[in-house]
Motif scaffolding. Structure first.
Motif, PDB file in Angstrom:
ATOM      1  N   VAL A 342       0.819  -1.211   0.000  1.00 56.62           N
ATOM      2  CA  VAL A 342       0.000   0.000   0.000  1.00 56.62           C
ATOM      3  C   VAL A 342       0.858   1.269   0.000  1.00 56.62           C
ATOM      4  O   VAL A 342       0.396   2.344  -0.386  1.00 56.62           O
ATOM      5  N   MET A 343       2.126   1.143   0.412  1.00 50.27           N
ATOM      6  CA  MET A 343       3.030   2.297   0.376  1.00 50.27           C
ATOM      7  C   MET A 343       3.889   2.305  -0.888  1.00 50.27           C
ATOM      8  O   MET A 343       4.733   3.176  -1.064  1.00 50.27           O
ATOM      9  N   GLN A 344       3.666   1.327  -1.756  1.00 50.55           N
ATOM     10  CA  GLN A 344       4.471   1.269  -2.981  1.00 50.55           C
ATOM     11  C   GLN A 344       3.662   1.667  -4.214  1.00 50.55           C
ATOM     12  O   GLN A 344       4.156   2.367  -5.088  1.00 50.55           O
ATOM     13  N   ASP A 345       2.413   1.208  -4.279  1.00 52.44           N
ATOM     14  CA  ASP A 345       1.581   1.488  -5.467  1.00 52.44           C
ATOM     15  C   ASP A 345       0.688   2.698  -5.204  1.00 52.44           C
ATOM     16  O   ASP A 345       0.377   3.008  -4.044  1.00 52.44           O
ATOM     17  N   GLU A 346       0.229   3.304  -6.288  1.00 59.36           N
ATOM     18  CA  GLU A 346      -0.830   4.303  -6.168  1.00 59.36           C
ATOM     19  C   GLU A 346      -2.078   3.558  -5.685  1.00 59.36           C
ATOM     20  O   GLU A 346      -2.446   2.531  -6.251  1.00 59.36           O
ATOM     21  N   ILE A 347      -2.741   4.056  -4.626  1.00 61.81           N
ATOM     22  CA  ILE A 347      -3.826   3.271  -4.021  1.00 61.81           C
ATOM     23  C   ILE A 347      -5.087   3.279  -4.881  1.00 61.81           C
ATOM     24  O   ILE A 347      -5.680   2.249  -5.153  1.00 61.81           O
ATOM     25  N   PHE A 348      -5.563   4.447  -5.275  1.00 56.61           N
ATOM     26  CA  PHE A 348      -6.733   4.555  -6.141  1.00 56.61           C
ATOM     27  C   PHE A 348      -7.949   3.856  -5.543  1.00 56.61           C
ATOM     28  O   PHE A 348      -8.640   3.077  -6.195  1.00 56.61           O
ATOM     29  N   GLY A 349      -8.212   4.125  -4.283  1.00 59.56           N
ATOM     30  CA  GLY A 349      -9.356   3.541  -3.580  1.00 59.56           C
ATOM     31  C   GLY A 349      -9.454   4.196  -2.214  1.00 59.56           C
ATOM     32  O   GLY A 349      -8.595   5.006  -1.834  1.00 59.56           O
ATOM     33  N   PRO A 350     -10.508   3.834  -1.421  1.00 59.94           N
ATOM     34  CA  PRO A 350     -10.804   4.572  -0.182  1.00 59.94           C
ATOM     35  C   PRO A 350      -9.951   4.144   1.021  1.00 59.94           C
ATOM     36  O   PRO A 350     -10.462   3.980   2.124  1.00 59.94           O
ATOM     37  N   ILE A 351      -8.669   3.924   0.803  1.00 60.24           N
ATOM     38  CA  ILE A 351      -7.773   3.483   1.881  1.00 60.24           C
ATOM     39  C   ILE A 351      -6.746   4.584   2.131  1.00 60.24           C
ATOM     40  O   ILE A 351      -6.133   5.082   1.183  1.00 60.24           O
ATOM     41  N   LEU A 352      -6.568   4.960   3.386  1.00 60.86           N
ATOM     42  CA  LEU A 352      -5.632   6.057   3.708  1.00 60.86           C
ATOM     43  C   LEU A 352      -4.581   5.590   4.714  1.00 60.86           C
ATOM     44  O   LEU A 352      -4.873   5.476   5.913  1.00 60.86           O
ATOM     45  N   PRO A 353      -3.366   5.325   4.277  1.00 62.22           N
ATOM     46  CA  PRO A 353      -2.292   5.029   5.226  1.00 62.22           C
ATOM     47  C   PRO A 353      -1.851   6.326   5.911  1.00 62.22           C
ATOM     48  O   PRO A 353      -1.820   7.387   5.291  1.00 62.22           O
ATOM     49  N   ILE A 354      -1.503   6.216   7.199  1.00 57.28           N
ATOM     50  CA  ILE A 354      -1.086   7.410   7.946  1.00 57.28           C
ATOM     51  C   ILE A 354       0.246   7.149   8.650  1.00 57.28           C
ATOM     52  O   ILE A 354       0.355   6.241   9.480  1.00 57.28           O
ATOM     53  N   ARG A 355       1.232   7.952   8.284  1.00 54.44           N
ATOM     54  CA  ARG A 355       2.543   7.887   8.941  1.00 54.44           C
ATOM     55  C   ARG A 355       2.630   8.988   9.984  1.00 54.44           C
ATOM     56  O   ARG A 355       1.973  10.009   9.876  1.00 54.44           O
ATOM     57  N   ARG A 356       3.491   8.781  10.980  1.00 51.90           N
ATOM     58  CA  ARG A 356       3.698   9.833  11.983  1.00 51.90           C
ATOM     59  C   ARG A 356       5.048  10.491  11.752  1.00 51.90           C
ATOM     60  O   ARG A 356       5.967   9.850  11.266  1.00 51.90           O
ATOM     61  N   TYR A 357       5.147  11.751  12.188  1.00 45.24           N
ATOM     62  CA  TYR A 357       6.458  12.400  12.139  1.00 45.24           C
ATOM     63  C   TYR A 357       6.655  13.255  13.380  1.00 45.24           C
ATOM     64  O   TYR A 357       5.688  13.623  14.069  1.00 45.24           O
ATOM     65  N   GLN A 358       7.931  13.581  13.652  1.00 48.05           N
ATOM     66  CA  GLN A 358       8.242  14.451  14.798  1.00 48.05           C
ATOM     67  C   GLN A 358       8.598  15.852  14.331  1.00 48.05           C
ATOM     68  O   GLN A 358       8.172  16.832  14.906  1.00 48.05           O
TER      69      GLN A 358
END
Ligand code: NAD
Length: 461
Positions: A342-358
């Motif tokens: 999911v972090m490699q391909d364009e998702i093109f659907g209702p899925i949202l990955p969320i990363r954190r940052y400082q």
């Protein structure tokens, strides 16, 4: 049936015979496209709904019918001023001596246009605004994944336009491959980056200039200074419209780690407000095909197997294991890692990955370590930080404090950079993209006489 090659020859001959294309002729063609959409919008909306399984009629009216009429009307309004010959300055003292420089925008000739399925009408008619305003002929190859819509567009275009003005060819990749091998004067392709590479190779055979409108992973950076309710409303609205099947959909988000929970709660609230139920909700669009449905489900399985937390936003707790169509509830993937598909391909659907940052430099570095995206979104009120993001990243376009919206601004060029595409269109930029800016210099007698003194034999001087 006339072959594609023959139609290209017919169109080119007709274009050459036409010579200068007056504004009235361009406006008449644009108006016919507008009337077609106004008169048959409802039929096109029905066809899109059937092709998708289910697609919100309201959304189709807004994105594909009104969303195509607006750029066509914009072109009608401005084409006379776009067409004007531009006087250009000359190096001193050439103008004083009677020289003259100008740029005339000429039609390039016959433009090929290959369109995708996700906004099948919009991504056929919005390009036509620029193509027709520039005085060109067009050959169109719409997507095979929306067969009813593509056939209907073909029928309607054949009724409204002569074959030498616009012609449509339906079919799949084989037809697309033959189409992209034709010696057009310009080829516009809207679709996947992987296919864009094939198109560019095919066009290179005939040195056909290309505009590639591709996809990619458009990131969202949420600042520590962001209004979280507004951010979640706008992000989730962009992620659920057309079920996230949008080239500019926010692909993944990056949040300050202290505000992640707040975002998840606000995203849940936003989805609950927009879609109290999902399974039979006429506002919620289905995934276009079994292949794409399986691809999206596989992202979730892969992320789960590799340890990410999956948060399904399913307000009524409905069971999606048995369903008539292919609906996927909006789903967040928390703390995804780069080895997840999911972090490699364009998702093109209702899925949202969320990363954190400082620190804000982390999302900036992350973006710069990946292919240049089509869109980039920043939410926040910290102007210094916002400028840092804008000056230290590159993307096709940007929307600040919302997503996707820059594409709807008629006077902003729309296009990608690097893996997300090349060239841009919409409004005046579209007119220019499909025109040849021809430089014309007129020499004066006085300059000719002066130049004559500078010619060989140089030993004389
Ligand atoms: P796709 O590339 O699979 O297909 C697009 C078109 O290309 C279709 O008409 C298809 O028949 C044709 N095609 C497929 N294989 C071909 C080949 N080998 N030779 C010639 N033509 C071929 O894309 P899609 O699945 O229809 O659309 C989704 C993709 O399009 C996503 O990546 C999305 O980001 C992108 N997209 C970009 C924009 C933009 O404006 N930048 C807009 C919408 C979609």
């Amino acid at each position: 049936m006339t072959s594609m090659q023959e139609v290209l020859e017919i169109q080119r001959k007709s274009y050459l015979n036409e010579g200068f294309v007056p504004a009235e002729v361009r406006i008449d063609r644009l108006q016919r496209a507008i009337s077609l959409l106004q008169d048959h919008g409802s039929r096109l909306i029905e066809a899109m709904a059937e092709d998708f399984g289910h697609r919100s009629h309201h959304q189709s009216r807004s994105t594909d019918i009104n969303g195509s009429i607006a750029p066509l009307k914009h072109a009608v309004k401005h084409v006379r001023s776009w067409m004007k010959t531009e006087r250009r300055p000359l190096q001193f003292p050439l103008r004083l001596l009677g020289g003259r420089a100008e740029v005339r925008y000429q039609p390039v000739g016959v433009v090929g246009c290959i369109s995708p399925w996700n906004f099948p009408v919009n991504l056929t008619f919005t390009p036509l605004a620029g193509i027709l305003a520039a005085g060109n002929r067009a050959m169109i190859k719409p997507s095979e994944l929306t067969p009813l819509t593509s056939e209907l567009m073909k029928d309607l275009i054949e009724e409204a336009f002569a074959q030498e003005e616009i012609a449509v060819f339906t079919g799949g990749p084989e037809v697309g491959a033959e189409f992209s091998g034709l010696p057009f004067d310009h080829l516009l392709f809207t679709g996947a980056t992987s296919i864009g590479r094939i198109i560019m190779k095919a066009a290179a055979e005939n040195l056909v200039p290309v505009t590639l409108e591709l996809g990619g992973k458009s990131p969202v950076i949420v600042s520590g200074s962001a209004d979280m309710a507004l951010t979640a409303d706008n992000v989730m609205s962009g992620k659920t419209m057309n079920a996230g099947q949008i080239c500019l959909a926010p692909d993944y988000a990056m949040l300050p780690e202290t505000r992640l929970d707040e975002f998840v709660d606000a995203a849940r609230a936003a989805v609950t407000r927009m879609y109290p139920t999902l399974k039979d909700n006429p506002d919620y669009t289905t995934i276009i095909s079994d292949r794409h449905y399986d691809r999206l489900r596989a992202y979730l399985d892969d992320a789960r197997a590799k340890g990410a937390e999956i948060v399904e936003l399913n307000p009524a707790g409905e069971d999606f294991s048995q369903q008539q169509h292919r609906r996927i509830p909006p789903t967040l993937i928390l703390d995804p890692t780069d080895d997840m598909t999911v972090m490699q391909d364009e998702i093109f659907g209702p899925i949202l990955p969320i990363r954190r940052y400082q620190r804000i430099d982390e999302p900036i570095s992350y973006i710069n370590a990946h292919p240049r995206p089509l869109g980039l979104y920043y939410f926040g009120e910290d102007t210094n930080e916002r400028e840092r993001v804008l000056t230290h990243t590159t993307s096709g376009g940007v929307t600040l404090n919302d997503v996707i919206m820059h594409v709807a601004m008629e006077d902003l060029p729309f296009g990608g950079i690097g893996a997300s595409g090349m060239g841009a269109y919409h409004g005046f930029d579209g007119f220019r993209q499909f025109s040849h800016a021809r430089s014309i210099y007129t020499q004066s007698r006085r300059i000719s006489k002066i130049m004559a003194r500078m010619r060989p034999p140089y030993s004389r001087q």
